[in-house]
Structure formats: C-alpha cells, structure tokens
Design a protein around this motif. Structure first.
Motif, short mmCIF file in Angstrom:
data_model
loop_
_atom_site.label_atom_id
_atom_site.label_comp_id
_atom_site.label_asym_id
_atom_site.label_seq_id
_atom_site.Cartn_x
_atom_site.Cartn_y
_atom_site.Cartn_z
N GLU A 38 1.01 -1.35 0.11
CA GLU A 38 0.13 0.08 -0.05
C GLU A 38 0.96 1.23 0.00
N ASN A 39 0.40 2.33 -0.60
CA ASN A 39 1.20 3.49 -0.74
C ASN A 39 2.50 3.41 -1.33
N SER A 46 5.40 10.67 -11.45
CA SER A 46 4.14 10.73 -12.27
C SER A 46 3.08 9.51 -12.11
N ILE A 47 3.70 8.55 -11.78
CA ILE A 47 3.04 7.29 -11.45
C ILE A 47 2.73 7.20 -10.10
N SER A 48 3.56 7.43 -9.02
CA SER A 48 3.26 7.23 -7.66
C SER A 48 2.15 8.27 -7.02
N GLY A 49 2.37 9.69 -7.66
CA GLY A 49 1.45 10.68 -7.21
C GLY A 49 1.65 10.92 -5.94
N GLU A 50 0.82 11.67 -5.06
CA GLU A 50 1.14 12.23 -3.78
C GLU A 50 0.95 11.16 -2.69
N LYS A 51 0.05 10.08 -3.11
CA LYS A 51 -0.12 9.19 -2.06
C LYS A 51 0.62 7.52 -2.47
N GLY A 52 1.10 7.62 -3.47
CA GLY A 52 1.92 6.18 -3.63
C GLY A 52 0.71 5.50 -3.99
N PHE A 94 -10.43 -2.42 -0.41
CA PHE A 94 -9.64 -1.30 -0.29
C PHE A 94 -10.35 -0.11 0.09
N ASP A 95 -9.91 0.82 1.00
CA ASP A 95 -10.20 2.18 1.06
C ASP A 95 -9.20 2.97 -0.19
N LEU A 96 -9.96 2.87 -1.10
CA LEU A 96 -9.16 3.32 -2.34
C LEU A 96 -8.95 5.03 -2.45
N SER A 97 -9.38 5.89 -1.41
CA SER A 97 -9.16 7.06 -1.39
C SER A 97 -7.82 7.48 -0.75
N LYS A 98 -7.24 6.42 -0.28
CA LYS A 98 -5.95 6.27 0.01
C LYS A 98 -4.81 6.32 -0.65
N TYR A 99 -5.11 6.12 -2.03
CA TYR A 99 -4.08 5.98 -3.08
C TYR A 99 -4.14 6.86 -4.16
N SER A 100 -3.06 6.99 -4.93
CA SER A 100 -3.08 7.80 -6.25
C SER A 100 -3.42 6.94 -7.26
#
Ligand code: SF4
Length: 283
Positions: A38-39, A46-52, A94-100
C-alpha cells in the motif's frame, strides 16, 4: 483466453488449457497475487502521485528474464488465488481514497482474467499496467478498456539479447508493436503532476549492452512525445549471467544520446541506485 480455452494471452502462444495445466508463465486459470504494497512510492513521481499506488504484485511471469530483480515471485506462480469476481471484490474492499492509483505489476499472463474481473466496472482510481512489454497488440487494444496508464518496459532491440536473457527472440517485434498501440490508445492526461492516462516507457540499461540501448531510444523517439524512464539499477542476482554493475561511462553514453534525440520528458536514475537495496524482498 482469446481462442476457446487454449491460452494465447501473450506472444508465447502456449495453447494450453490453464484449467488443467500451465504454460511458460506457470499460471493456472486463477489470478495469483504474490504481494500487495500500500502507498507504494518507489515508482516514477508521475505514477506514484502524492499518495503512492496500491501495488499488486502478481505471481509468475511470461518473460522470466534471467536477471529479474523480482525473481522470488516471478519464478513460480504461487500466492493468494482469486477468481475474476473475487479479485474485483478484493480490490473494492480497499479504501481506495488512500492511494493515487491502482498498479498491476507483471500482469500480462493474467490479461484475460483481469479483463473478466474489471470490464464494465468502475473504480475511482487510474489503473496502471506495469508490464515487461512482451505482449500482443490485439490484447493491448482490448486491455485499453480497463487500463488508464500503460507503463511497459522496452528491454531490448536485439533479438540475440532478448533470446539470451529472456528466451524471447521475438521480444522487440511484439513489444514495439504493443507500445505503439499503447501510445495511440492513451494520449497523456497529466493533472497536478500525476499521469491519469497515458504512456511511460521504461528502459533498464544493461552492462555491456549500451549500444542496444541506443537503438531502443531511437524507437522510443519515433513514438513522438512520450515520458521515458531510464534506469541503471541492474544488480547481479544468483540467476544472472551478467556479473557486474553498469559502468558510469556506459550510462553516460545512453543519457547523452537520449538528450540528443530530445527525449527530455521523464526520469533518469542516479547510478547509486545500482545496489541490492533496490531488489525488493518478497519473503
Ligand atoms: S499467458 Fe502463460 S500460458 Fe498463456 S501464452 Fe503466455 S506464457 Fe503461455
């Protein structure tokens, strides 16, 4: 599978019934997940974004390069098994709001099963297809229904090298066609520095193979404006016949050539990345 039950998901065309046996990739007719991180923030920004990303590492592989850094999970297709429907439910849990983004790592040999799992379904995050590039253009055209960002490797130009290290003499023929299709199907959409749709092509420069890398770069340049990630992290493993790391001069020649070709969108690695710290531990 594309043709009845006989697997032709990838260029190996094993023509085996995966409900009864396995082909080159070692996978049966269930999606097999070796590990989830996770993260996951090790990818290009540009792939990982802010949250991984929510990184799903699939077990087994249709290429099995002898120098694979993920050899602990690519050599066998062992892990947690899911039917397509179970896999969709698993992802939705999964709580998908936690990832990019949701990232599928080495997914090619599960292409048909992943299509079955996700076709027509709505997930709130981009799906990143992180593959070896050894894929069929027709399959990529179908996968475009569920994939937002393609992130293939382009490993070799030479058929001699691809045969020697990956037992795939026809690697460049298939990978180049597939990547051109990806470029056409997914124009880049980048929002706040994160690729929400598009293509990023990776290339790992191998020791003693920099001349081949120059040909790979020529091809990538022919695609038009495309993000590229040039990597130098090759580290010998117990399986690899290449016994040394990349020399700084080899990498410099490749970087200079990329600059000459105008391939200035993307990422380069520092040579200090060539260490065992960059081999993930899947135990
Ligand atoms: S996905 Fe596996 S079984 Fe199917 S053709 Fe490729 S290597 Fe063979």
């Amino acid at each position: 599978m594309l043709n009845e039950n006989l697997c032709q998901d990838c260029p190996r065309n094993c023509l085996v019934d995966r409900s009864k046996t396995t082909g080159f990739c070692g996978a049966h007719n269930k999606i097999v997940v070796a590990k989830v991180i996770e993260n996951f923030a090790w990818e290009e920004p540009s792939i990982s974004g802010e949250k991984g990303t929510l990184a799903i590492f699939f077990a087994g592989c249709n290429l099995k390069c002898e120098f694979c850094q993920n050899y602990q999970i690519s050599r066998t297709a062992k892990g947690k098994e899911y039917s397509p429907n179970e896999f969709y439910l698993y992802l939705s849990g999964f709580d998908l709001s936690k990832y990019s983004a949701i990232e599928f790592i080495t997914p090619t040999h599960f292409s048909s099963l992943l299509l079955e799992a996700l076709r027509g379904k709505k997930l709130p995050l981009p799906i990143v297809w992180n593959s070896s590039g050894y894929e069929k253009k027709e399959m990529i055209e179908t996968l475009a229904e569920i994939v937002d960002v393609f992130m293939p490797d382009l490993k070799y130009y030479s058929s001699e090298l691809s045969k020697r290290y990956s037992l795939a003499e026809d690697y460049f023929d298939y990978a180049s066609e597939s990547i051109r299709a990806m470029r056409k199907l997914k124009p880049d959409i980048i929002i706040d520095g994160q690729m929400r749709q598009g293509l990023l092509v990776r290339h790992l420069v191998l020791p003693s193979c920099y001349k081949d890398s120059l040909k790979v770069l020529d091809y990538i340049a022919s695609l038009g404006k495309t993000q590229i990630s040039l990597m130098c992290q090759f580290t010998p493993t117990k399986y690899s016949s290449i016994k040394r790391r990349l020399y700084p001069l080899e990498y410099k020649i490749v970087l200079d050539y990329a600059g000459k070709l105008g391939l200035n969108q993307g990422y380069i690695q520092e040579l200090s990345s060539s260490s065992e710290d960059y081999i993930p531990d899947f135990n």
